[in-house]
Design a protein around this motif. Structure first.
Motif, PDB file in Angstrom:
ATOM      1  N   LEU A  38       0.826  -1.209   0.000  1.00 17.77           N
ATOM      2  CA  LEU A  38       0.000   0.000   0.000  1.00 17.77           C
ATOM      3  C   LEU A  38       0.859   1.258   0.000  1.00 17.77           C
ATOM      4  CD1 LEU A  38      -2.663  -1.341   2.498  1.00 17.77           C
ATOM      5  CD2 LEU A  38      -3.098  -0.696   0.115  1.00 17.77           C
ATOM      6  N   ASP A  46       2.385   1.602  -3.552  1.00 18.71           N
ATOM      7  CA  ASP A  46       1.387   2.092  -4.495  1.00 18.71           C
ATOM      8  C   ASP A  46       1.263   3.602  -4.392  1.00 18.71           C
ATOM      9  OD1 ASP A  46      -1.092   1.567  -6.303  1.00 18.71           O
ATOM     10  OD2 ASP A  46      -1.823   2.859  -4.693  1.00 18.71           O
ATOM     11  N   ARG A  71       2.261   6.449  -7.171  1.00 15.28           N
ATOM     12  CA  ARG A  71       1.274   7.439  -7.584  1.00 15.28           C
ATOM     13  C   ARG A  71       1.849   8.852  -7.521  1.00 15.28           C
ATOM     14  NH1 ARG A  71      -3.649   6.291  -8.873  1.00 15.28           N
ATOM     15  NH2 ARG A  71      -3.596   4.165  -8.094  1.00 15.28           N
ATOM     16  N   LEU A  85      -0.374   3.579 -11.574  1.00 14.45           N
ATOM     17  CA  LEU A  85      -0.377   2.469 -10.636  1.00 14.45           C
ATOM     18  C   LEU A  85       0.736   1.470 -10.934  1.00 14.45           C
ATOM     19  CD1 LEU A  85      -3.662   0.651  -9.598  1.00 14.45           C
ATOM     20  CD2 LEU A  85      -1.369   0.211  -8.746  1.00 14.45           C
ATOM     21  N   ASP A 102      -7.101   5.068 -13.193  1.00 19.69           N
ATOM     22  CA  ASP A 102      -6.545   3.760 -12.860  1.00 19.69           C
ATOM     23  C   ASP A 102      -6.454   3.625 -11.352  1.00 19.69           C
ATOM     24  OD1 ASP A 102      -5.315   1.352 -12.862  1.00 19.69           O
ATOM     25  OD2 ASP A 102      -3.332   2.140 -13.348  1.00 19.69           O
ATOM     26  N   VAL A 103      -7.542   3.165 -10.710  1.00 21.05           N
ATOM     27  CA  VAL A 103      -7.591   3.082  -9.252  1.00 21.05           C
ATOM     28  C   VAL A 103      -8.236   1.774  -8.817  1.00 21.05           C
ATOM     29  CG1 VAL A 103      -8.570   4.080  -7.156  1.00 21.05           C
ATOM     30  CG2 VAL A 103      -7.712   5.585  -8.952  1.00 21.05           C
ATOM     31  N   VAL A 118      -7.873  -0.769  -2.565  1.00 21.64           N
ATOM     32  CA  VAL A 118      -6.584  -0.180  -2.176  1.00 21.64           C
ATOM     33  C   VAL A 118      -6.771   1.279  -1.781  1.00 21.64           C
ATOM     34  CG1 VAL A 118      -4.334   0.560  -3.051  1.00 21.64           C
ATOM     35  CG2 VAL A 118      -5.165  -1.753  -3.554  1.00 21.64           C
ATOM     36  N   ARG A 134      -4.971  13.250  -6.643  1.00 20.88           N
ATOM     37  CA  ARG A 134      -3.915  12.414  -7.194  1.00 20.88           C
ATOM     38  C   ARG A 134      -4.467  11.054  -7.625  1.00 20.88           C
ATOM     39  NH1 ARG A 134       1.105  13.806  -7.361  1.00 20.88           N
ATOM     40  NH2 ARG A 134       0.919  15.566  -5.965  1.00 20.88           N
ATOM     41  N   LEU A 135      -5.542  10.628  -6.974  1.00 18.65           N
ATOM     42  CA  LEU A 135      -6.194   9.378  -7.392  1.00 18.65           C
ATOM     43  C   LEU A 135      -6.993   9.591  -8.675  1.00 18.65           C
ATOM     44  CD1 LEU A 135      -7.660   7.840  -4.098  1.00 18.65           C
ATOM     45  CD2 LEU A 135      -5.568   7.209  -5.312  1.00 18.65           C
TER      46      LEU A 135
END
Lengths: 219, 219
Positions: free
Chosen positions: A196, A199, A203, A217, B163-164, B168, B203-204
């Motif tokens: 985690l 990841d 990012r 990712l 892309d998530v 997670v 950022r996600l």
DNA sequence: GTCTATATCGCGATAGAC
DNA sequence: GTCTATCGCGATATAGAC
């Protein structure tokens, strides 16, 4: 300054030795049975004195825990950030240091007892009157600074430049690590802290496997 | 099953009323002076009985704290995730719910006392023998699920697909929020939890201001 | 002066009387 | 369902041993 009188052959002052003996006893008992399950009288008996004797060397049970954790902390910090404990030491490259940081996360998975003590104490120490309050403020300040420098170094050498504020990323990374520890302690089998954290680093555009890259990712 | 005997005119059982009275007293005193500074005898006196009387209704001081926080938690959860407390309730759109989640973070900044209690308790509850252990495992399970569903909904309606991995991202977001609370409690003036959480969401690829977008730090 | 022990306090928690 | 003991705990103050 003051010259030592003639009759003191011991290399360490006696008080300092019992202090260390108490700390060793506390480390062993805390690691074995946790904080709440161990009494000052247990520690005192293990070190060969009474509980009041322990409280002469340490202001309280919490302070004892703080010093136990501080010793472990110094060892860890020296491994990842030699600059903290030995200011002159030449540090390894940023890529290597990031890898060491991630490895520290993974290594923590091997000592759930100490991780639990640390998590609990950091929460209690948010109280300004807590004996560990100043210690944790300093700890976060130093770690934040070191991680920010690390992120900045990685950002600078990124091939496709990445859009990251080192100060923001440092706070987020430390918060993520702390929060994940809580979740991991609650469900050790369900949480892979290293995955985690990696990841999150990917990012940010930082590659925990070596250098820096674009973002996203996976590859 | 058992039919009620004839002489019980009150609408609530007497024990239930004193239980509530104790809970109210505990909520007030804990919020005012914190957990450690308040004794069971203080709470008992405020509620009009002895400390042993309190321990008849609650197995211990920690359990009392758990129930106090649980009541506040239910109120918060109902605000952001109506589905938890009222399974049939139609939920607002995912964009609105994400915004509500961020607003909850900002709102927590107004009640440092309760945030501190919650942070401390979640750390202590990592001990499997702690009275709140099961409660926190359940709490994280539910929150993780709800956040994951929320992320998935936002991911699906993103214009440039993001892309998530929802599972997670949910763990990371909850960990980030918890970790930031600790840092904020240590240095309230130096940490803007809302900004740091929003930066992570951006950022996600999730836009806490409305919909979803590509990714990156700012516009 | 430096260190340790004794005495005492309020605390959380338990057992048993009413 | 509530209270009155009673327990060991952490913590403090104070007196005594080196």
């Amino acid at each position: 300054m003051s010259a030592r009188p003639e009759g003191t052959p011991r290399r360490l002052p006696k008080g300092e030795r019992t202090r260390t003996r108490i700390l060793d006893s506390a480390t062993e008992l805390f690691s074995r049975s946790g904080f709440n399950a161990v009494s000052l009288r247990d520690i005192a008996a293990h070190a060969g004195l009474t509980h009041a004797g322990v409280l002469h060397h340490f202001p309280g049970k919490e302070s004892l825990l703080i010093e136990v954790l501080d010793r472990r902390d110094r060892a860890d910090a020296h491994a990842v950030f030699p600059g903290i404990t030995h200011p002159g030491t030449p540090e390894p490259g940023p890529g290597v240091r990031l890898r060491m940081l991630v490895e520290l996360v993974a290594r923590n998975s091997g000592t759930p007892g100490l991780v639990a003590l640390y998590t609990k104490l950091s929460a209690e120490a948010t109280d300004p009157g807590h004996p560990a309050h100043h210690y944790f403020r300093e700890r976060y300040r130093i770690l934040r600074e070191e991680v920010a420098v690390l992120v900045e170094a990685l950002r600078a050498e990124a091939d496709p430049p990445v859009d990251v504020d080192p100060a923001v990323a440092a706070r987020q990374l430390l918060a993520l690590m702390d929060g994940l520890q809580t979740q991991w302690l609650l469900e050790p089998e369900a949480v892979d802290m290293e995955v985690l954290v990696c990841d999150f680093l990917l990012r940010l555009g930082l590659d925990p496997e070596g250098g820096a890259r674009g973002g996203g990712l996976s590859a």
